[in-house]
Design an enzyme around this catalytic site. Structure first.
Site: not given
Ligand code: PMV
Length: 327
Positions: A108, A111, A113, A118, A159
């Site tokens: 999704p 959200a 994830l 990716a 991420d």
């Molecule tokens: O991409 P998301 O919405 O899962 O958020 C990433 C995690 C945060 O710590 C909020 C932002 C980051 O850049 O680390």
């Protein structure tokens, strides 16, 4: 040069430490078995055409200008990082050709994830393969990280790191990435509030709060880092009860910095009441997903409770596979 190439990359859940990681603390993140696949083909002109059937958006870039075909304003915002990846790789290869990029995703969006990272990681890997450009995983991570900065402003890089390397990582901004060897199964139930939100906006909101209350927010951020350090020990010892408790504390800290919301609270409390060992929001918050750590015999109870509270349940497993170039 090949005429076609394909790569895939996993989504993720942040187990502990989101937001605090933007401020220099560590986070623990794991790759999940839901992937994004990107297929790329060489064009005879110099356009970069990008299409995602799942998102219902498409359009092309020509000399940095965007021409939408489906999805209008949304299309540009979502496709821009993919274009940034393509532009960087095409320039590095000294090619005059454009490309067609097709994105297929089982994650999704918006959200928490990690779908956008990716997509960037899989696009970078597919394009490198297309142009026979040998890039290391570290460079693929860096190219995707640069693209993430376009949409998220000041991301930590967690991420694109997990999407590139897979497994379970302890991630700290500008520090070597540490792979955690965890021998236990981590039964997680994910609950999606289905409320989309912007990671960039939530990161900016926390920055703003920190600017106004540096002492107070600084202590919360440091406590977030200490939770991660204590959790590494719990993970190593297979102590899921402690891990669950630390996830609960982590959630309350995230609530304190203003990134939870009513929809997330409902799912988190439903999961805890149904017997989860711990439950917290995951990712940027403000909507998106929560995770619950559950003992195997409670999975159904917790999943049902999340659904009753209005969430969409996703049952996923940890995966060791990071980015993969399909040969
Ligand atoms: O991409 P998301 O919405 O899962 O958020 C990433 C995690 C945060 O710590 C909020 C932002 C980051 O850049 O680390």
């Amino acid at each position: 040069m090949k005429t076609k190439a394909e790569a895939s990359a996993p989504g993720k859940v942040i187990l502990l430490g989101e937001h605090f990681v933007v401020h220099g603390e560590p986070a623990i993140v794991l790759a999940i078995d839901r992937r994004v696949t990107v297929t790329v083909k060489v064009r005879s002109d110099s356009r970069v055409f990008i299409k995602s059937e799942d998102l219902g958006i498409s359009g092309f870039f020509k000399n940095d200008q965007f021409f939408p075909q489906r999805g209008d304003g949304e299309a540009k915002r979502r496709l821009e990082p993919i274009y940034a990846v393509a532009k960087e790789i095409i320039q590095k290869c000294g090619s005059n050709n454009g490309v067609n990029i097709e994105v297929k995703s089982s994650l999704p969006i918006a959200a928490g994830l990690g779908s956008s990272a990716a997509v960037s990681v899989a696009s970078a890997a597919a394009l490198c393969s297309l142009f026979d450009f040998k890039e290391s995983k570290d460079n693929i991570f860096q190219i995707a990280f640069n693209a993430e900065k376009i949409i998220h402003g000041n991301p930590s890089g967690v991420d694109p790191a997990i999407s590139t390397y897979g497994g379970i990582l302890q991630y700290r901004k500008s520090k070597p990435i540490r792979r955690l060897h965890v021998n236990i199964d981590l039964p997680l139930v994910i609950g999606n509030t289905k409320k989309e939100r912007s990671t960039g906006t939530l990161v900016a909101k926390v920055n703003n709060l920190r600017r106004r209350y540096p002492q107070i927010i600084g202590k919360i951020i440091r406590a977030g880092g200490e939770i991660v350090e204590r959790s590494v020990r719990a993970l190593r010892e297979g102590d899921l009860e402690t891990l669950g408790e630390l996830m609960n504390i982590n959630h309350e800290l995230l609530s304190a910095i203003g990134v939870s919301c009513m929809e997330l609270e409902k799912l988190v409390h439903a999961a805890r009441n149904a017997g989860a060992l711990g439950a917290k929001l995951t990712g940027a918050g403000g909507g998106g997903c929560m995770i619950a750590l559950v003992s195997p015999e409670k999975i159904k109870d917790v999943a049902d409770a999340i659904e009753m509270a209005g969430g969409e349940v996703l049952i996923t497993r940890k995966t060791d596979a990071g980015v993969i170039i399909e040969e």
